[in-house]
Design an enzyme around this catalytic site. Structure first.
Site, PDB file in Angstrom:
ATOM      1  N   PHE A  21      -2.369 -12.079   0.214  1.00 30.17           N
ATOM      2  CA  PHE A  21      -1.972 -13.435   0.816  1.00 30.17           C
ATOM      3  C   PHE A  21      -0.967 -14.068  -0.171  1.00 30.17           C
ATOM      4  O   PHE A  21      -0.899 -13.505  -1.451  1.00 30.17           O
ATOM      5  CB  PHE A  21      -3.065 -14.304   0.874  1.00 30.17           C
ATOM      6  CG  PHE A  21      -4.062 -14.145   2.036  1.00 30.17           C
ATOM      7  CD1 PHE A  21      -3.839 -14.450   3.369  1.00 30.17           C
ATOM      8  CD2 PHE A  21      -5.223 -13.133   1.964  1.00 30.17           C
ATOM      9  CE1 PHE A  21      -4.535 -14.124   4.522  1.00 30.17           C
ATOM     10  CE2 PHE A  21      -5.950 -12.845   2.738  1.00 30.17           C
ATOM     11  CZ  PHE A  21      -5.718 -13.241   4.105  1.00 30.17           C
ATOM     12  N   HIS A  67     -24.756 -19.686   3.383  1.00 30.14           N
ATOM     13  CA  HIS A  67     -25.866 -20.741   3.185  1.00 30.14           C
ATOM     14  C   HIS A  67     -25.961 -21.117   2.004  1.00 30.14           C
ATOM     15  O   HIS A  67     -25.273 -20.614   0.963  1.00 30.14           O
ATOM     16  CB  HIS A  67     -27.220 -19.873   3.320  1.00 30.14           C
ATOM     17  CG  HIS A  67     -28.593 -20.508   2.863  1.00 30.14           C
ATOM     18  ND1 HIS A  67     -29.171 -21.327   3.704  1.00 30.14           N
ATOM     19  CD2 HIS A  67     -29.392 -20.502   1.820  1.00 30.14           C
ATOM     20  CE1 HIS A  67     -30.308 -21.814   3.080  1.00 30.14           C
ATOM     21  NE2 HIS A  67     -30.462 -21.453   1.926  1.00 30.14           N
ATOM     22  N   ILE A 118     -23.006 -15.151   1.737  1.00 30.84           N
ATOM     23  CA  ILE A 118     -23.944 -15.684   2.600  1.00 30.84           C
ATOM     24  C   ILE A 118     -23.710 -16.874   3.022  1.00 30.84           C
ATOM     25  O   ILE A 118     -23.403 -17.593   2.026  1.00 30.84           O
ATOM     26  CB  ILE A 118     -25.355 -15.572   1.942  1.00 30.84           C
ATOM     27  CG1 ILE A 118     -25.692 -13.896   1.391  1.00 30.84           C
ATOM     28  CG2 ILE A 118     -26.499 -15.780   2.998  1.00 30.84           C
ATOM     29  CD1 ILE A 118     -26.858 -13.796   0.663  1.00 30.84           C
ATOM     30  N   GLU A 177     -18.921  -6.808  -1.084  1.00 28.39           N
ATOM     31  CA  GLU A 177     -19.339  -7.931  -1.540  1.00 28.39           C
ATOM     32  C   GLU A 177     -19.665  -8.589  -0.220  1.00 28.39           C
ATOM     33  O   GLU A 177     -18.700  -8.704   0.682  1.00 28.39           O
ATOM     34  CB  GLU A 177     -18.062  -8.716  -2.265  1.00 28.39           C
ATOM     35  CG  GLU A 177     -17.580  -7.960  -3.295  1.00 28.39           C
ATOM     36  CD  GLU A 177     -16.471  -8.634  -4.055  1.00 28.39           C
ATOM     37  OE1 GLU A 177     -16.347  -9.885  -4.045  1.00 28.39           O
ATOM     38  OE2 GLU A 177     -15.538  -8.012  -4.741  1.00 28.39           O
ATOM     39  N   ARG A 223     -11.564  -7.707  10.609  1.00 25.43           N
ATOM     40  CA  ARG A 223     -10.066  -7.538  10.461  1.00 25.43           C
ATOM     41  C   ARG A 223      -9.797  -6.485   9.059  1.00 25.43           C
ATOM     42  O   ARG A 223     -10.678  -6.550   8.326  1.00 25.43           O
ATOM     43  CB  ARG A 223      -9.003  -8.816  10.081  1.00 25.43           C
ATOM     44  CG  ARG A 223      -9.556  -9.673   8.890  1.00 25.43           C
ATOM     45  CD  ARG A 223      -8.643 -10.885   8.680  1.00 25.43           C
ATOM     46  NE  ARG A 223      -9.236 -11.660   7.519  1.00 25.43           N
ATOM     47  CZ  ARG A 223      -9.058 -11.508   6.031  1.00 25.43           C
ATOM     48  NH1 ARG A 223      -8.444 -10.232   5.807  1.00 25.43           N
ATOM     49  NH2 ARG A 223      -9.703 -12.150   5.076  1.00 25.43           N
ATOM     50  N   TYR A 247     -28.630 -13.226  -9.180  1.00 25.58           N
ATOM     51  CA  TYR A 247     -28.330 -11.649  -9.875  1.00 25.58           C
ATOM     52  C   TYR A 247     -29.735 -11.110  -9.981  1.00 25.58           C
ATOM     53  O   TYR A 247     -30.633 -11.702 -10.420  1.00 25.58           O
ATOM     54  CB  TYR A 247     -27.868 -11.796 -11.185  1.00 25.58           C
ATOM     55  CG  TYR A 247     -26.270 -12.275 -10.893  1.00 25.58           C
ATOM     56  CD1 TYR A 247     -25.166 -11.675 -10.463  1.00 25.58           C
ATOM     57  CD2 TYR A 247     -25.863 -13.656 -11.422  1.00 25.58           C
ATOM     58  CE1 TYR A 247     -23.936 -12.124 -10.393  1.00 25.58           C
ATOM     59  CE2 TYR A 247     -24.529 -14.307 -11.305  1.00 25.58           C
ATOM     60  CZ  TYR A 247     -23.801 -13.361 -10.899  1.00 25.58           C
ATOM     61  OH  TYR A 247     -22.351 -13.752 -10.692  1.00 25.58           O
ATOM     62  N   GLY A 280     -20.049  -9.205 -10.731  1.00 26.99           N
ATOM     63  CA  GLY A 280     -18.920  -8.887 -10.059  1.00 26.99           C
ATOM     64  C   GLY A 280     -17.651  -8.885 -11.435  1.00 26.99           C
ATOM     65  O   GLY A 280     -18.047  -8.630 -12.358  1.00 26.99           O
TER      66      GLY A 280
HETATM   67  P1  ADP Z   1     -19.494 -12.355  -9.323  1.00 28.61           P
HETATM   68  O1  ADP Z   1     -17.910 -12.046  -9.720  1.00 28.61           O
HETATM   69  O2  ADP Z   1     -20.613 -11.869 -10.532  1.00 28.61           O
HETATM   70  O3  ADP Z   1     -19.868 -11.433  -8.193  1.00 28.61           O
HETATM   71  P2  ADP Z   1     -19.253 -14.570  -7.846  1.00 28.61           P
HETATM   72  O4  ADP Z   1     -18.053 -15.707  -8.293  1.00 28.61           O
HETATM   73  O5  ADP Z   1     -18.630 -13.700  -6.643  1.00 28.61           O
HETATM   74  O6  ADP Z   1     -19.460 -13.751  -9.115  1.00 28.61           O
HETATM   75  O7  ADP Z   1     -20.745 -15.328  -7.484  1.00 28.61           O
HETATM   76  C1  ADP Z   1     -21.711 -14.399  -6.961  1.00 28.61           C
HETATM   77  C2  ADP Z   1     -22.899 -14.747  -7.149  1.00 28.61           C
HETATM   78  O8  ADP Z   1     -23.007 -16.234  -6.607  1.00 28.61           O
HETATM   79  C3  ADP Z   1     -23.870 -13.927  -6.633  1.00 28.61           C
HETATM   80  O9  ADP Z   1     -24.090 -12.701  -7.215  1.00 28.61           O
HETATM   81  C4  ADP Z   1     -25.278 -14.814  -6.275  1.00 28.61           C
HETATM   82  O10 ADP Z   1     -25.917 -14.814  -7.555  1.00 28.61           O
HETATM   83  C5  ADP Z   1     -24.543 -16.348  -6.493  1.00 28.61           C
HETATM   84  N1  ADP Z   1     -24.603 -16.808  -5.123  1.00 28.61           N
HETATM   85  C6  ADP Z   1     -24.975 -18.043  -4.788  1.00 28.61           C
HETATM   86  N2  ADP Z   1     -24.692 -18.559  -3.601  1.00 28.61           N
HETATM   87  C7  ADP Z   1     -24.351 -17.615  -2.888  1.00 28.61           C
HETATM   88  C8  ADP Z   1     -23.854 -17.017  -1.540  1.00 28.61           C
HETATM   89  N3  ADP Z   1     -23.960 -18.276  -0.407  1.00 28.61           N
HETATM   90  N4  ADP Z   1     -23.424 -15.875  -1.201  1.00 28.61           N
HETATM   91  C9  ADP Z   1     -23.338 -14.982  -2.011  1.00 28.61           C
HETATM   92  N5  ADP Z   1     -23.766 -15.092  -3.274  1.00 28.61           N
HETATM   93  C10 ADP Z   1     -24.026 -16.350  -3.922  1.00 28.61           C
HETATM   94 MG    MG Z   2     -18.602 -11.588  -6.159  1.00 27.46          MG
END
Ligand code: ADP
Ligand code: MG
Length: 156
Positions: A110, A85, A83, A80, A105, A92, A16
């Site tokens: 914010f 969990h 999850i 985005e 919503r 990735y 991301g």
């Molecule tokens: P990015 O800017 O790369 O999306 P994030 O800080 O949003 O970084 O973290 C996203 C990554 O974290 C996901 O791509 C996945 O590999 C990992 N991840 C670990 N746990 C979760 C979760 N519960 N839900 C979504 N992504 C998760």
């Molecule tokens: Mg992300």
């Protein structure tokens, strides 16, 4: 927002924008630009909920944001998924399958990081409650999540 739901989608998890979602305790798995482009163009931005599964893994509750992509001067959407969990490792490059079942919503701005985090915590609680209702719960068992062994492969 409900017109397009339930919405089924599958695609690779990409890097991301490094907004630091993970540092806030709410990592969001981003879909590639190609997957985002395949979404209906008139699906409203905002916060949704549904079910998600990584690769051939278990199906979990999720909250999802459809928002504006800062990389493209906010002319393209980003999708985005957080999850609900705790995963042992990042995923990735894996294939994320989701079904979006409900809308919470619109997007909001914010005043503070604390306000943002508490709004997301409320979204998560709302998603958990809604997803326990029969009409949403039934989609957890959808055949979409039960592909034959080996059909979903890591896509590096
Ligand atoms: P990015 O800017 O790369 O999306 P994030 O800080 O949003 O970084 O973290 C996203 C990554 O974290 C996901 O791509 C996945 O590999 C990992 N991840 C670990 N746990 C979760 C979760 N519960 N839900 C979504 N992504 C998760
Ligand atoms: Mg992300």
């Amino acid at each position: 927002a409900m017109r397009h739901l339930p919405y089924f989608c599958r695609g690779e998890v990409v890097k991301g924008f490094g907004r630091g979602s993970k540092e806030l305790g709410i990592p969001t798995a981003n879909f590639s630009e190609q997957v985002v482009e395949s979404f209906p163009s008139d699906i409203p931005t905002g916060i949704y909920y549904g079910w998600a599964c990584v690769g051939n893994g278990d199906v979990h509750k999720m909250v999802l944001s459809i928002g504006w992509n800062p990389f493209y001067k906010n002319i393209k959407k980003s999708v985005e998924t957080h999850i609900i969990h705790t995963f042992k490792e990042d995923f990735y490059g894996e294939i994320l399958s989701i079904v979006i079942t409900g809308y919470i919503r619109p997007e909001k701005n914010f005043d503070s990081l604390d306000a943002l985090i508490s709004a997301i915590q409320e979204d998560i609680e709302e998603a958990k409650r809604q997803l326990d209702l029969p009409e949403h719960l039934k989609l957890k068992e959808d055949n979409f999540f039960h592909l034959p062994e080996g059909k979903i492969v890591k896509n590096h």
